[in-house]
Design a protein around this motif. Structure first.
Motif, PDB file in Angstrom:
ATOM      1  N   MET A 243       0.869  -1.175   0.000  1.00 12.54           N
ATOM      2  CA  MET A 243       0.000   0.000   0.000  1.00 12.54           C
ATOM      3  C   MET A 243       0.908   1.227   0.000  1.00 12.54           C
ATOM      4  N   PRO A 244       0.555   2.292  -0.723  1.00 11.12           N
ATOM      5  CA  PRO A 244       1.389   3.505  -0.690  1.00 11.12           C
ATOM      6  C   PRO A 244       1.700   3.928   0.741  1.00 11.12           C
ATOM      7  N   ILE A 245       2.974   4.173   1.013  1.00  8.01           N
ATOM      8  CA  ILE A 245       3.418   4.423   2.385  1.00  8.01           C
ATOM      9  C   ILE A 245       2.718   5.616   3.006  1.00  8.01           C
ATOM     10  N   GLN A 246       2.367   6.616   2.207  1.00  8.71           N
ATOM     11  CA  GLN A 246       1.670   7.783   2.754  1.00  8.71           C
ATOM     12  C   GLN A 246       0.314   7.380   3.328  1.00  8.71           C
ATOM     13  N   LEU A 247      -0.418   6.565   2.575  1.00 14.23           N
ATOM     14  CA  LEU A 247      -1.740   6.117   3.029  1.00 14.23           C
ATOM     15  C   LEU A 247      -1.617   5.119   4.172  1.00 14.23           C
ATOM     16  N   LEU A 248      -0.611   4.244   4.093  1.00 13.50           N
ATOM     17  CA  LEU A 248      -0.405   3.265   5.165  1.00 13.50           C
ATOM     18  C   LEU A 248      -0.060   3.963   6.480  1.00 13.50           C
ATOM     19  N   SER A 249       0.789   4.968   6.415  1.00 12.05           N
ATOM     20  CA  SER A 249       1.166   5.707   7.627  1.00 12.05           C
ATOM     21  C   SER A 249      -0.038   6.437   8.214  1.00 12.05           C
ATOM     22  N   MET A 250      -0.812   7.082   7.335  1.00 15.37           N
ATOM     23  CA  MET A 250      -1.992   7.807   7.806  1.00 15.37           C
ATOM     24  C   MET A 250      -3.016   6.852   8.424  1.00 15.37           C
ATOM     25  N   ALA A 251      -3.207   5.700   7.773  1.00 10.33           N
ATOM     26  CA  ALA A 251      -4.151   4.711   8.292  1.00 10.33           C
ATOM     27  C   ALA A 251      -3.700   4.174   9.642  1.00 10.33           C
ATOM     28  N   THR A 252      -2.398   3.944   9.803  1.00  5.22           N
ATOM     29  CA  THR A 252      -1.861   3.430  11.069  1.00  5.22           C
ATOM     30  C   THR A 252      -2.067   4.428  12.203  1.00  5.22           C
TER      31      THR A 252
END
Length: 209
Positions: free
Chosen positions: A184-193
């Protein structure tokens, strides 16, 4: 072409995702093995036809709504949480293995040996995390069968979390050559986390009602 190997791989992919959904929220599993097994079979077969995680999330939502009587929004929250945990584990394993290599990820990603080793460690990581949740009786308990998550100011984080994960699922291959964005794009993964931690802990600790 349909093969038993593809079906087994699909089951291995789907089972941890489903179990994460249930164990993260301490949902009872033992009395419902038949329903869970049926959901795994249906989800795995459908994923052979269309390899989209959205289908698996829908199967988990239907299972939660039919068997445990959850309403749609809590069921979606649970299912998406079950999806994001394996993504985090997979990304962590891929990054750690890439650190041990001399070449960039986009160069070595087609190496079958590295692919098999990565897959083994991802499976081992998922299994370890699942056993930790089960043995330690960890997880969140704020959701009940009839919990509603109304769309208001207090719950905007939960809705934003669900939107971010869904967008990440849709665009999961957008930056697949980047080792941090393979799943998953790291930007979205970080935000989701970040949203996951905020929403789950604030609910569990009673900061939100």
């Amino acid at each position: 072409m349909f093969t038993w190997v593809k079906l087994i791989l699909a089951i291995i992919h789907f089972v941890p995702m489903l179990l994460f959904s249930l164990l993260l929220f301490r949902i009872r599993i033992k009395p419902y093995w038949k329903q869970i097994s049926l959901a795994v079979l249906v989800g795995s077969l459908l994923s052979l036809i269309n390899n989209s995680p959205l289908i698996l999330v829908c199967i988990i939502c239907i299972l939660l709504m039919c068997v445990w009587k959850y309403r749609f929004v809590p069921a979606l929250l649970i299912a998406l949480s079950g999806y994001i945990m394996p993504v985090l584990i997979s990304t962590t394993v891929i990054v750690c293995i890439n650190i041990t290599q001399d070449e960039a990820y986009n160069v070595i990603k087609n190496d079958l040996t590295i692919t098999y080793v990565t897959g083994f460690f991802i499976f081992l990581g998922k299994l370890t995390f699942l056993m930790t949740l089960y043995k330690g009786r960890l997880g969140f308990t704020f959701l009940s069968h009839y919990t509603r998550i109304p769309f208001n100011r207090e719950n905007v984080g939960a809705y934003l979390y669900m939107i971010v994960v869904i967008v990440g699922m849709i665009y999961r291959h957008a930056l697949s050559d980047n080792v941090f964005s393979v799943v998953m794009p790291i930007q979205l993964l970080s935000m989701a986390t970040i949203l996951f931690i905020y929403v789950m802990l604030s609910k569990e600790l009673g900061f939100q009602r």
